[in-house]
Design an enzyme around this catalytic site. Sequence first.
Site, mmCIF file in Angstrom:
data_model
loop_
_atom_site.group_PDB
_atom_site.id
_atom_site.type_symbol
_atom_site.label_atom_id
_atom_site.label_comp_id
_atom_site.label_asym_id
_atom_site.label_seq_id
_atom_site.Cartn_x
_atom_site.Cartn_y
_atom_site.Cartn_z
ATOM 1 N N LYS A 128 4.753 -0.154 -7.333
ATOM 2 C CA LYS A 128 3.492 0.593 -7.276
ATOM 3 C C LYS A 128 3.554 1.815 -8.194
ATOM 4 C CE LYS A 128 2.280 -0.744 -2.534
ATOM 5 N NZ LYS A 128 2.190 -0.303 -1.121
ATOM 6 N N SER A 178 -1.149 -0.475 3.571
ATOM 7 C CA SER A 178 -0.602 0.566 2.693
ATOM 8 C C SER A 178 -1.683 1.381 1.994
ATOM 9 C CB SER A 178 0.336 -0.059 1.650
ATOM 10 O OG SER A 178 -0.375 -0.910 0.791
#
Length: 639
Positions: free
Chosen positions: A566, A523
């Site tokens: 996040k 990611s």
Amino acid sequence: MSEEERKGIKIETSQNYGERLDLGIEFKTTEEIKVPDKLIDQVIGQEHAVEVIKTAAKQKRHVLLIGEPGTGKSMLGQAMAELLPTEELEDILVFPNPEDENMPRIKTVPACQGKRIVEKYREKAKSQESIKSYLLLFVLFVVMIAVLMDPSPQTLLMGLFVMIISIMAISNLRLKNQVLVPKLLVDNCGKKKAPFVDATGAHAGALLGDVRHDPFQSGGLGTPAHERVEPGMIHRAHKGVLFIDEIATLSLKMQQSLLTAMQEKKFPITGQSELSSGAMVRTEPVPCDFVLVAAGNLDTVEKMHPALRSRIRGYGYEIYMRTTMPDTLENRKKLVQFVAQEVKKDGKIPHFTRDAVEEIVREAQKRAGRKGHLTLRLRDLGGVVRAAGDIAVREGAKYVTREHVLKALQLARPLEKQLADWYIERKKEYQVIKVEGGEIGRVNGLAVIGEQSGIVLPIEAVVAPAASREEGKIIVTGKLGEIAKEAVQNVSAIIKRYKGEDISNYDIHVQFLQTYEGVEGDSASISVATAVISALEEVPVKQSVAMTGSLSVRGEVLPVGGVTPKIEAAIEAGIKQVIIPKANEKDVFLSPDKAEKIEIIPVETIDQVLEIALEDSEKKEKLIRRIKEALPLYPSAQS
């Protein structure tokens, strides 16, 4: 990309989260929600498992439940016990064996008859004890007569000696037809449902039964063997359910014994320690006709005894527990029922208002990690319910409100979340995380630790002349997993394509700053690509921007996991904009107050990432034009 275009691809989070959620049912508080009486009807979101459990209970089949913790495995086991018939319940008695003391006999009788049998034997034993008392009185009478006839010191001492010897002899006297009271091993009298025995983590003696050690076993002073026999959980579960979570943690020997008990439906009890006097005792086979409900995670299947799993598969069912369910009105209604159930089960917290339940459903959306789904890790969600209830009790509120739920989410944070918050605070203090200005080769990446805790992950890149004449290298430092390292290597394909020159003349150093927690997954691909391109072209990166996304060798930005935590980490760090993959657009679940603090920009290609992340300059415009021409995603630009 112009400012107008950039605003055009912004997720309208504030609008989405300002709206009232439709919960599929109208109510003011959870007091109005009816909680089903049967446990099987309280199981949420596991319809397939419920149907299998109903069938297995009717046919008395074993079941293996595989899935993540907190998805309802133990609840299904208890529900199965409710569904089993109770008219077949039995009591189990252990009797002394006059022919062989070390092999006690076993007898099974219908429930409630066991106590009556024991009581009858006790009455007979009491009558025999009275005979001993009469003998002792007789000896005492004789001694007193002797002392009265000759009251000398010698006669008194002799009488005392005779009394002591008589007491010892009579107390250990065994009559010819002495009655030894049987022991009730398993008592099912008065039970309204079949036994449910949770044998998770049980040692061998607790699971299979044991015989207590008796240090006075020799010389006829010890406790009779049948009285030292202790039933195992497999025997207590007779005609009921034996539930074992993390079944693979049992030793292979115990799993083999469990398999024998399942096959034979009876298992003798013996001492589990070879050094104990109980090892000499072995009962006749004790009935243990139970239904096994075994549970565990995916790795449990590999560690189980193959024959035990084969037995379950051949004479029962295997079920995989779902971790999410579709976000439909019907399923939201089930979550409303879940909140009402948790309030009732706890018994110490007030009911929830509609707004409070709505916030719990939002949290279920967020924790699912998938667009259009709700989490089924309901044990963790139940923790939020109880924490919110505790806060309401502390504040003296009649009902739990939305504010209480929000406070609970902050108060009952998992350890990983507390660590992530400390991580962000500490790195901001020492300026490891920067949220203002622009820097060449430095990017604020985003990562997840644990399951639901995001962190800001600063990444730096530096380009230097190659140390080797043959070929330059991409050198990565930081605590990275294999997938993360491979993702960094894949970035070089895009750089080679747009650069149009041999980058083997360079050594590219990429550092994941202070990644003590470890990073796995790909990611951070777009973050690494942005940092390296910035370092190569000497174009500064905005430090007010953070990003997450996987990157294909064609330059496509691909979806990743943990988008919501996040983004929350970026908000807590003071970041103003977050770049996420377009495919993750519907995976974002933020409360209205958080959504107002950040601009979320979904992108599809690496050039869109650079358009947002790099500071405006002539170099930037030329760079983006070259990348568009080089990427196979834009065939028209190449022609």
